[in-house]
Design a protein around this motif. Structure first.
Motif, short mmCIF file in Angstrom:
data_model
loop_
_atom_site.label_atom_id
_atom_site.label_comp_id
_atom_site.label_asym_id
_atom_site.label_seq_id
_atom_site.Cartn_x
_atom_site.Cartn_y
_atom_site.Cartn_z
N LYS A 118 1.38 7.48 5.45
CA LYS A 118 2.29 8.25 5.18
C LYS A 118 3.54 8.09 6.51
O LYS A 118 4.63 7.81 6.06
CB LYS A 118 2.19 9.84 5.40
CG LYS A 118 3.31 10.89 5.47
CD LYS A 118 2.60 12.22 5.54
CE LYS A 118 3.71 13.31 5.63
NZ LYS A 118 4.43 13.47 6.92
N LEU A 119 2.78 7.75 7.38
CA LEU A 119 3.86 7.39 8.57
C LEU A 119 4.52 5.86 8.37
O LEU A 119 5.49 6.10 8.66
CB LEU A 119 3.16 7.55 9.88
CG LEU A 119 2.81 8.68 10.52
CD1 LEU A 119 1.77 8.48 11.73
CD2 LEU A 119 3.89 9.56 11.12
N ARG B 203 5.35 4.80 5.51
CA ARG B 203 6.56 5.03 4.39
C ARG B 203 7.63 5.60 5.22
O ARG B 203 8.89 5.07 4.82
CB ARG B 203 5.66 5.80 3.45
CG ARG B 203 4.90 5.30 2.61
CD ARG B 203 4.85 6.02 1.32
NE ARG B 203 4.38 7.41 1.48
CZ ARG B 203 2.93 7.78 1.53
NH1 ARG B 203 2.13 6.99 1.56
NH2 ARG B 203 2.62 9.01 1.63
N GLU B 204 7.23 6.58 6.17
CA GLU B 204 8.43 7.18 7.00
C GLU B 204 9.16 6.34 7.94
O GLU B 204 10.26 6.36 8.43
CB GLU B 204 7.88 8.42 7.24
CG GLU B 204 7.49 9.57 6.67
CD GLU B 204 6.67 10.49 7.23
OE1 GLU B 204 6.51 10.61 8.34
OE2 GLU B 204 6.58 11.56 6.51
N ASN B 205 8.43 5.39 8.49
CA ASN B 205 8.75 4.34 9.54
C ASN B 205 8.59 3.10 9.18
O ASN B 205 7.89 2.19 9.78
CB ASN B 205 8.27 4.82 10.91
CG ASN B 205 8.34 6.13 11.16
OD1 ASN B 205 9.32 6.68 12.00
ND2 ASN B 205 7.50 7.06 10.79
#
Length: 417
Positions: free
Chosen positions: A55-56, A58-60
């Protein structure tokens, strides 16, 4: 150039160490990075770590993603193999300035991408790195790390190493500085807190540390200790429970089960009667004492009768705050090779334990109505009693202050004042 982002999974000790890592990363000049401090206490914790990492990423998408913590220590290759991950560092390495200085460089070479040494060779804590952390109301101070015991279900010693203690003088100096900064409550934390001191000269006990803190830091209003192993509680800790009102009447017990055969198969060092005796003794010395406890549901070979002994222990020890763990096999532990209980049965037993815990909470809350408590305010409208019971406050108070409040009623799992 943005400051690194940190995500913490798992225990208070991890949260404490994340604060230290933030300081080390800032000193190194690290930027444009995401750091995940993982937990390995259950298989679900490792799964959550992997999910969080994806998830991180994808966000960063352009940041360097660095994984550390207990799961990184015990399964470094699992995380190194993830395409989202740029670097994996162990629990020792994450507390060293040189590690962060190297990570702050523009390029991470193949040899530096995985830095995980043998945790069992570590002989020091990094407790001197920061003066605790917390909200404006409460600070946590690490006094111990690692564990010398080898419970058959537990992977944590392989993530944290053997037990090592922070010297009493260092702890007391930290707490004095925290009191000077305005903290009204300090919580002592560690992996196996009651083993504190065994590796120090003259092998002092946790009770010795508690008594020294209360004597040498007279301006500290409230001292709290986190999870303890009741079989290791020493005479001075019992004396502090009996005589020191600044030691909060709330203990979280590492019980794990209520059946003697399962306790032996877990390689615990206490039996059911030991747990009951300790709870009775502590409450006799301090009638307002409340207990939390860790209990595992569905440990391998657990029969219905064995489970009923665990369920009965909730009442017999008069436990209030339950942490229920459905058993989760950890590869490499002896329990993972024992005959397993069916997953659906584990789920049902965990549900029964949680229901028993919920009933105990309601019983505790009802008994507080009409009483006056000293409440440490965590926000203008929420605080906690000496027993760590949440109190919702109708008239806003100053965050971080201790106020005397009369309990008027209950709402959910909290008191109203």
């Amino acid at each position: 150039m943005s400051a690194p982002k940190f995500t913490t999974l798992g225990c208070r000790l991890n949260a404490y160490e994340t604060e230290a890592m933030k300081e080390l990363a800032a000193q190194s000049g690290l930027s444009d990075a995401v750091v995940v401090n993982t937990c390995a206490v259950t298989g679900e914790a490792v799964r959550k770590a992997r999910s969080t990492i994806r998830k991180l990423r994808r966000e960063n998408p352009s940041a360097r993603l660095i994984v550390t913590g207990c799961a990184a220590q015990t399964e470094p290759q699992t995380f190194a193999a993830m395409p989202e991950v740029d670097a994996v560092i162990g629990n020792t390495e994450k507390m060293q300035g040189d590690t962060w200085n190297a990570l702050a460089a523009d390029f991470i070479g193949e040899s530096e991408a995985v830095q995980v040494d043998d945790i069992m060779s570590v002989t020091e804590t990094a407790g001197h790195l920061i003066d605790g952390f917390g909200t404006r109301s409460r600070a946590y101070v690490q006094v111990q790390n690692g564990c010398d015991h080898r419970c058959t279900f537990c992977i944590i010693p392989y993530g944290r190493g053997n037990s090592r203690s922070v010297a009493a003088g260092v702890v007391i100096d930290q707490i004095k500085r925290l009191v000077d900064k305005g903290f009204n409550e300090v919580v002592l934390t560690g992996v196996d807190l009651t083993s504190w001191g065994a590796d120090l000269p003259a092998a002092p006990k946790l009770g010795d540390l508690v008594m020294r803190i209360l004597r040498l830091v007279p301006d500290l209003p409230r001292l709290r200790i986190s999870s303890i192993d009741s079989i290791e509680v020493d005479e001075n800790l019992m004396l502090a429970i009996a005589t020191e009102p600044r030691l909060m009447p709330h203990l979280h017990l590492s019980l794990q089960h209520g059946d003697d055969m399962i306790l032996k198969r877990m390689k615990r060092r206490h039996l059911r009667d030991d747990a009951i005796r300790f709870a009775q003794d502590a409450r006799r010395l301090r009638p307002d004492m409340t207990f939390g406890a860790d209990i595992i549901a569905g440990f391998p070979t657990e029969t219905d009768a064995m489970f009923e002994n665990s369920l009965a222990l909730v009442q017999e020890c008069d436990l209030t705050w339950l942490h229920v763990f459905p058993y989760s096999a950890r590869p490499g532990t002896p329990a993972a090779r024992m005959p397993a209980v069916h997953g659906q049965i584990i789920k049902e037993r965990a549900s029964q334990l949680r229901a028993a815990g919920d009933a105990q909470v309601q019983r505790h809350l009802s008994a507080q109505v009409g009483k006056t408590h000293s409440v440490l305010m965590e926000s203008p409208v929420m605080g906690r009693t000496e027993q760590f019971t949440e109190v919702q406050v109708s008239t806003p108070q100053s965050e971080g202050t201790i106020v005397s409040l009369r309990v008027e009623g209950t709402v959910g799992a909290a008191l109203q004042a």
